[in-house]
Design an enzyme around this catalytic site. Structure first.
Site, PDB file in Angstrom:
ATOM      1  N   HIS A  12       0.883  -1.147  -0.002  1.00  0.00           N
ATOM      2  CA  HIS A  12       0.020   0.032   0.016  1.00  0.00           C
ATOM      3  C   HIS A  12       0.777   1.319   0.145  1.00  0.00           C
ATOM      4  O   HIS A  12       0.516   2.188  -0.890  1.00  0.00           O
ATOM      5  CB  HIS A  12      -0.935   0.080   1.282  1.00  0.00           C
ATOM      6  CG  HIS A  12      -1.804   1.471   1.250  1.00  0.00           C
ATOM      7  ND1 HIS A  12      -3.053   1.313   0.807  1.00  0.00           N
ATOM      8  CD2 HIS A  12      -1.614   2.475   1.856  1.00  0.00           C
ATOM      9  CE1 HIS A  12      -3.561   2.219   0.853  1.00  0.00           C
ATOM     10  NE2 HIS A  12      -2.666   2.841   1.606  1.00  0.00           N
ATOM     11  N   GLU A  13       1.844   1.359   0.914  1.00  0.00           N
ATOM     12  CA  GLU A  13       2.792   2.609   0.863  1.00  0.00           C
ATOM     13  C   GLU A  13       3.565   2.640  -0.130  1.00  0.00           C
ATOM     14  O   GLU A  13       3.938   3.726  -0.573  1.00  0.00           O
ATOM     15  CB  GLU A  13       3.536   2.348   2.267  1.00  0.00           C
ATOM     16  CG  GLU A  13       2.715   2.401   3.481  1.00  0.00           C
ATOM     17  CD  GLU A  13       1.618   3.466   3.724  1.00  0.00           C
ATOM     18  OE1 GLU A  13       1.898   4.697   2.955  1.00  0.00           O
ATOM     19  OE2 GLU A  13       0.745   3.503   4.530  1.00  0.00           O
ATOM     20  N   HIS A  16       1.936   4.408  -2.760  1.00  0.00           N
ATOM     21  CA  HIS A  16       1.881   6.011  -2.662  1.00  0.00           C
ATOM     22  C   HIS A  16       3.392   6.516  -3.022  1.00  0.00           C
ATOM     23  O   HIS A  16       3.526   7.584  -3.642  1.00  0.00           O
ATOM     24  CB  HIS A  16       1.742   6.489  -0.953  1.00  0.00           C
ATOM     25  CG  HIS A  16       0.149   6.099  -0.547  1.00  0.00           C
ATOM     26  ND1 HIS A  16      -0.879   6.567  -1.453  1.00  0.00           N
ATOM     27  CD2 HIS A  16      -0.227   5.565   0.172  1.00  0.00           C
ATOM     28  CE1 HIS A  16      -1.951   6.294  -0.635  1.00  0.00           C
ATOM     29  NE2 HIS A  16      -1.662   5.737   0.248  1.00  0.00           N
TER      30      HIS A  16
END
Length: 409
Positions: A12-13, A16
């Protein structure tokens, strides 16, 4: 639990991080976990950090940096000069240097976002110094790279900021697709053809004379063309004799079999054929990701309409228990469960709630419609309230988990 959640949060990170870097945003920190740091290493502009509590992660982008707020007018600062007399280090609360490349003075004004200048008063005279775009601010031994506006999150276009935020949840959906596709390639895909795969020794199917490779043509006179029809009919007939017509080596055989009752459904202890196909595995990965997404959306809809109560929700403790349970079922089951959690994490973050990625996307949408951003202070307050609400929700669902684990049989 730590490995599964670590993978989900990392991916997820990473979504980003990659899209923010692609947009030219300065990413100060890439962290796994929350709370105190237990390990960190700096590579390039980014500090990669492992934190104590395995309950989340973050990508800290330039633009909301409390460490950059130390400069104030009338304070004494030192400037270390580099090539062409550009400032490469701004020294605050540091021991006085004797280097000829370090100058000192009283700070009059500064602009580290657009003009990249610092105005100092030195011996009664004012002098302007130009700052290198990658200059470091040093305060009490702690270094932080300055971030001109074009390196900050808020300095990017609405489109660039949208993709930097959306990339996190999107990465979770991509991870689910990859995991489900990989599982299909490694373990095969159940075929929907009405062909018998494995027959469990000693079970009703084996006792009746059914064999691997038999194609079921009809049950109680009703033609069947899919395995789903076979499974549904058997499951709905516990204790009732079924007359199966199967094709074996070009010959049609009529075989009666009576399903036993397990968990209130009929079972005859046989499985469908497993297929291995690269193309079909990719199709399966896409369809399974879609099916899990719709299943979770349906559950969220019931939560909103009252079909599901808060007392039925699970938090970290409940997920820990379920992850441990699925891990005992084998690696294939654990992979599929991880894919479900990944879809769930992606969807949850896309909810239009403050403090979540979805909430930030809402503010970007408002900015796009009105042509100017919402007041940062007001947006920050909304996200703070939303974060407090999420913490309260976590407390509630964690209490649900504790009750189920310790106070219910």
């Amino acid at each position: 639990m730590i490995v599964v959640f670590g993978v989900l949060v990392f991916v997820h990170e990473l979504g980003h991080f990659l899209l923010a870097r692609r947009a030219g945003i300065l990413c100060r920190e890439f962290a796994l976990g929350m709370g105190p740091r237990i390990f960190s290493v700096k590579r390039g502009e980014t500090e990669y950090t492992l934190r104590l509590l395995p309950i989340g992660g973050l990508v800290r982008m330039a633009g909301e940096d409390p460490e950059m707020d130390v400069l104030k007018p009338h304070m004494e600062v030192g400037l270390e000069l580099g090539e062409h007399d550009r400032v490469k280090r701004i020294l605050v609360n540091e021991p006085r240097s004797t280097s000829s490349r370090v100058v000192y003075g009283t700070l009059i004004s500064f602009d580290l976002e657009k003009q990249l200048t610092i105005l100092l008063e030195q011996e009664g005279e004012s002098r302007t110094y130009h700052v290198d775009p990658q200059a470091m601010l040093v305060n009490n031994g702690q270094e932080a790279q300055i971030a001109p506006l074009n390196r900050q999150f808020r300095g990017k276009t609405v489109s660039q900021r949208f993709w930097a935020i959306f990339a996190g949840p999107a990465a979770n959906f991509l991870l689910a697709f990859v995991l489900l596709t990989g599982a299909a390639m490694a373990y095969g895909i159940p075929s929907n053809e009405p062909i018998i795969g494995e027959v469990v020794a000693g079970g009703p199917a084996a006792q009746a004379g059914l064999r691997t490779g038999d194609r079921v043509l009809s049950i109680n006179g009703s033609p069947v063309s899919t395995w789903e029809q076979v499974a549904v009919t058997i499951n709905q007939s516990p204790g009732k004799q079924l007359n199966l017509v199967v094709s074996r080596n070009g010959e049609e055989l009529k075989i009666p079999v009576t399903p036993v009752t397990e968990d209130n459904v009929g079972k005859i202890k046989m499985t469908q054929v497993i297929e291995y196909s690269f193309v079909e595995s990719i199709k399966y990965g896409g369809m399974a990701t879609y099916d899990f997404t719709m299943m979770i959306l349906t559950g969220l809809g019931k939560l909103v309409t009252g079909g599901v109560g808060l007392n039925e929700l699970s938090g970290p403790a409940g997920i820990l228990q379920m992850t441990g349970h699925f891990a005992t079922k084998g690696f294939e089951v654990l992979i599929r469960w991880t894919a479900v959690l990944s879809v769930n994490l992606g969807l949850f973050n896309l909810l239009p709630l403050p403090a979540l990625d979805g909430g930030r996307l809402v503010f970007l949408g408002i900015e796009a419609l009105r042509g100017r951003p919402v007041d940062p202070n007001k947006e920050g307050l909304v996200h703070f309230v939303g974060f407090a609400f999420l913490m309260l929700l976590i407390v509630v669902v964690t209490w649900n988990d504790i009750q189920r684990l310790f106070f219910q049989n």
